[in-house]
Write an enzyme that holds these catalytic residues in place. Structure first.
Site, PDB file in Angstrom:
ATOM      1  CG  HIS A   1     -46.797 -81.377 -20.865  1.00  0.00           C
ATOM      2  ND1 HIS A   1     -45.742 -80.467 -20.475  1.00  0.00           N
ATOM      3  CD2 HIS A   1     -45.939 -82.107 -22.247  1.00  0.00           C
ATOM      4  CE1 HIS A   1     -44.349 -80.072 -21.017  1.00  0.00           C
ATOM      5  NE2 HIS A   1     -44.605 -80.803 -21.955  1.00  0.00           N
ATOM      6  CB  CYS A   2     -44.501 -84.859 -19.663  1.00  0.00           C
ATOM      7  SG  CYS A   2     -43.970 -84.454 -21.352  1.00  0.00           S
ATOM      8  CB  ILE A   3     -43.414 -85.892 -14.733  1.00  0.00           C
ATOM      9  CG1 ILE A   3     -41.948 -85.201 -15.521  1.00  0.00           C
ATOM     10  CG2 ILE A   3     -42.781 -86.734 -13.434  1.00  0.00           C
ATOM     11  CD1 ILE A   3     -41.235 -84.308 -14.376  1.00  0.00           C
TER      12      ILE A   3
END
Length: 451
Positions: free
Chosen positions: A283-285
């Site tokens: 969900h982030c990188i």
């Protein structure tokens, strides 16, 4: 009579906390607040999620039903899709997605729609916290103006005279640091960054989170908190891109990049190991760095490291498909028409989280080139329609020796711990390993291709 809250009010033990977005970030946070004794209401637009939660059922693999049931039974946790109930909350925490659109630009529609949903029900001295990862300035430039359409004010104030600001409601940013499946660091052990629109808002948010985490780290502004989260993820993105590029070079040079990384990791200072793979997931990188590169253009600034890292990491699924094609070619087979089994649809080992999983891109690229693609994942028995892929109706196939032998190629895309890699190598005709999961296997090495 309306409740009057000052920043110290949020030190209390009987707060009513509303969590908007009951996904991988919002649900664990809500359960943690309930565990700490607060009354939590989870708000979600998905009626199926609301129904399951109120029955005490979890839909996230690493969160057991018993944990949800415990807090539902104790009347510490409930779920609803009635946003009018926000008016009864002391604190409202926004945990909604912030994806990229097809042009890899920020899609803040979920944040915007959530702020619009809060605004008619916003009460004096309520605390609103945005946790969704985004570019510096989102809290003050997007969320604040929408909330102030309620007629209530939360002045932006920093510096020596900021203490004089008297907000009608409190607004802060505190980036989520959820890592699904991490058994070493749970939510309660991970320090929480908090930045307020003004000092009173910052103190209110600090007091709220001190109820549920071991350490809260205040910063001077929402922009500083927003940038902190981006720095954390950009650091990982750039370093993963570095080892992915070195992996490609090492393959050409006949060097084992995993051996090199393990050797370098023995250095007790100045080095931190990162590992290559088939692409970025989660969900982030894969997403967050592009929020900053997009915002940087507003300042005529080119974030070259971010853009280059994005290019390298985005190219990795294409490299995997080329490696599969090359390995089949060596065995006098074409990729078109070949049966390919992808092991692992999740973006990381031992979780059921498919967000931005490189496996999904690999499967699509294989299909585009005419391969017959199936998958296995012990944590994801069935695929569904996602933002960029439609695998609805596709089910995980059984891993038996006879079944494995029917595929022209088996691709290890996610290195789940419960895969029997020696048995896979023995039964499969060809194994393409993107995670070095087969490094300890000595038999059947001629079947295994590292990529």
């Amino acid at each position: 009579m309306a409740t009057e809250r000052n920043p110290d009010f949020f030190k209390g033990t009987d707060l009513k906390v509303g969590i908007i977005g009951c996904g991988y970030v919002g649900l664990p946070l809500g359960l943690r607040f309930a565990e700490a004794g607060q009354v939590v209401v989870g708000f979600d637009t998905d009626p199926t999620k609301v129904e399951r939660l109120n029955r005490g059922q979890s839909y996230i693999g690493h969160i057991p039903d018993a944990k949800v049931q415990q807090h539902v039974s104790a009347k510490r946790f409930s779920a609803t899709n009635d946003f009018a109930k926000l008016a009864g909350m002391d604190a409202i925490v926004i945990c909604v997605p912030t994806p990229l659109d097809l042009r890899r630009e920020p899609d803040l529609s979920y944040v915007e729609q959530t702020a619009l949903a809060i605004q008619p029900h916003l009460q004096r001295t309520q605390l609103v916290v945005l946790e969704s990862t985004t570019y510096p300035g989102t809290t003050e430039e997007l969320v604040l103006p929408i909330l102030e359409k309620s007629g209530l004010r939360c002045p932006v104030a920093h510096g020596p005279s900021a203490e004089q600001a008297a907000p009608d409601f409190f607004l802060a940013f505190s980036p989520e640091r959820e890592d699904p499946g991490n058994k070493q660091f749970g939510l309660a052990q991970i320090p929480k960054i908090v930045g307020g629109v003004n000092p009173a808002s910052g103190r209110a948010a600090v007091n709220l989170y001190e109820r549920v985490v071991a350490r809260v780290v205040p910063v001077s502004s929402t922009q500083a908190a927003e940038m902190t989260k981006l720095l954390e993820n950009i650091f990982r993105c750039v370093n993963i891109a570095l080892v992915n590029e070195l992996k490609l070079l090492s393959l050409r040079m006949g060097i084992d990049i995993w051996e090199v990384i393990d050797a370098a990791a023995t250095k007790p200072f100045g080095y931190m190991p990162f590992y290559p793979g088939p692409g970025l997931g989660g969900h982030c990188i894969p997403v967050d760095p592009f929020y900053l590169s997009w915002k940087a253009r507003e300042y005529d600034f080119a974030t070259r490291f971010i853009e280059l890292a994005g290019e390298v990491n985005t190219a990795m699924p294409y490299h995997v498909v080329e490696a599969i094609s090359g390995a089949l070619n060596e065995r006098k087979k074409a990729l078109k028409g070949s049966r390919v089994l992808v092991l692992g649809a999740a973006y990381k080992k031992d979780v059921d989280d498919m967000r931005e999983s490189p496996s999904l891109k690999i499967m699509q690229l294989l299909r585009d080139r005419g391969a017959q693609v199936e998958y296995n994942d012990p944590y994801i028995p069935k695929l569904r329609k996602l933002r960029h892929y439609d695998y609805q109706g596709m089910c995980s196939v059984e891993l038996t020796p006879a079944n494995l032998a029917t595929y022209d190629c088996v691709v290890i895309a996610t290195d789940h711990s419960n895969y029997d890699y020696p048995a896979i190598a023995e039964s499969a005709q060809l194994v393409v390993d993107t995670r070095n999961a087969t490094r300890r296997i000595t038999a059947h090495r001629s079947k295994i291709v590292l990529c």
